[in-house]
Design an enzyme around this catalytic site. Sequence first.
Site, PDB file in Angstrom:
ATOM      1  N   TYR A 144     -10.022  -3.607   4.363  1.00 54.85           N
ATOM      2  CA  TYR A 144      -8.675  -2.949   4.475  1.00 54.85           C
ATOM      3  C   TYR A 144      -8.512  -2.821   5.875  1.00 54.85           C
ATOM      4  O   TYR A 144      -7.217  -2.882   6.442  1.00 54.85           O
ATOM      5  CB  TYR A 144      -8.767  -1.460   3.979  1.00 54.85           C
ATOM      6  N   ARG A 151      -1.681  -6.836   9.808  1.00 54.61           N
ATOM      7  CA  ARG A 151      -0.383  -6.453   9.367  1.00 54.61           C
ATOM      8  C   ARG A 151       0.250  -5.724  10.601  1.00 54.61           C
ATOM      9  O   ARG A 151       1.415  -6.130  10.719  1.00 54.61           O
ATOM     10  CB  ARG A 151      -0.478  -5.244   8.246  1.00 54.61           C
ATOM     11  N   TYR A 205      -3.091   7.679  12.841  1.00 55.18           N
ATOM     12  CA  TYR A 205      -4.477   7.916  12.531  1.00 55.18           C
ATOM     13  C   TYR A 205      -5.651   7.513  13.637  1.00 55.18           C
ATOM     14  O   TYR A 205      -5.350   6.585  14.349  1.00 55.18           O
ATOM     15  CB  TYR A 205      -4.916   6.963  11.298  1.00 55.18           C
ATOM     16  N   ARG A 218       5.602   7.525   5.033  1.00 53.51           N
ATOM     17  CA  ARG A 218       5.432   8.038   3.893  1.00 53.51           C
ATOM     18  C   ARG A 218       6.491   7.870   2.771  1.00 53.51           C
ATOM     19  O   ARG A 218       6.150   8.160   1.549  1.00 53.51           O
ATOM     20  CB  ARG A 218       5.142   9.597   4.194  1.00 53.51           C
ATOM     21  N   GLU A 325      -4.416   7.417  -6.245  1.00 55.48           N
ATOM     22  CA  GLU A 325      -3.209   7.257  -5.166  1.00 55.48           C
ATOM     23  C   GLU A 325      -1.880   7.270  -6.108  1.00 55.48           C
ATOM     24  O   GLU A 325      -1.925   6.709  -7.232  1.00 55.48           O
ATOM     25  CB  GLU A 325      -3.186   6.140  -4.208  1.00 55.48           C
TER      26      GLU A 325
END
Length: 331
Positions: A144, A151, A205, A218, A325
Amino acid sequence: MRERRIGMRLQVGPVDRVRDMQAGMRDRLLMSVRYGGPAAGVQDMDHPFVDVPTPVLCGEPRLESWIASDPVTRFRRGDLAWAEDGQALFGCRSHRIGDDMEQDALTACRDLLSLLDERGYPCLQRIWNYVPGINEDQQGVERYKRFNIGRARGFEERFGAQAERHYSASSAVGAAGDHLIVCFAAAREMGTHLENPRQMSAYHYPAAYGPHSPTFARGTVTPEAWGRAFFLSGTASVVGHRTTHVGDPLGQLDEALANIDVMLQRSSTAPCDRGGRVRLDLLKIYIRHPGHYPAIRDALAARLDPSTPSIYLLADICRANLLLEIEGVRL
Ligand code: 3EB
């Protein structure tokens, strides 16, 4: 007379039932995603169709179909399939991964963003990422985290210093098989990308979560021409940047729902029914451990308007300590 745009529709349910519902409207199908079927990737069909081989916890395989109000134009190019209706572009890409998830994510992101540019739908509204072995290490770094690096590079290549403005609603969960599957929705105009004040923006983050932060918003409210749909990103038990209720699935569910409440309010799409229950046009719940499914389903049923179509899927979540999730769509 002002042109009135009738919004698109979403059909969700067991595969055969949804297929029956689609008779007579197949020329309006923008994209279908089948969950719980074979690991077969993008299919040769009359419209973009991809198999996400993620096990369904709530029964037989499910189909999710996006339907435009008028006939659409379909395209296929290698492992990319997409459809356009003049305002919206929906598509999917499924590509066998190599031994470097950073490269795989970069290529996926590059392909997708250049397609959107080429077709004149440059504004990403939603992206769904299905990442094989998402929590496994690859050369000492979790996949990830490598995915996030690739990405982010893809967005930087395309948008440079403006990249942050283009981060849309997103999700990134694990998948069976060896294909990185990406589904996406884009528009001609910018959507409104929303953040959640209970949560640090993922793109801020701290470095502890990886050398490059996840590049998503979000939630995204689509532009007027689309009929102002709302895409709720994958939402988990994260407050600030920390995972809360580690080891406690129902605690994580409550926290995720608290995050969802805030997002539904911010999106100002009439969020709840009279009982204060969440009503959406689709809710997808990813659960890490199958044993947690019955308790999560029962607890969520009390908080969910029963008319909300939901799909429970078995999937790894991007952080090893997240047990669930939840993502959603409101049309
Ligand atoms: C989180 O809040 C949980 O990497 O695209 C949620 C939604 C999460 C999208 C993504 C990750 C993504 O950080 C994980």
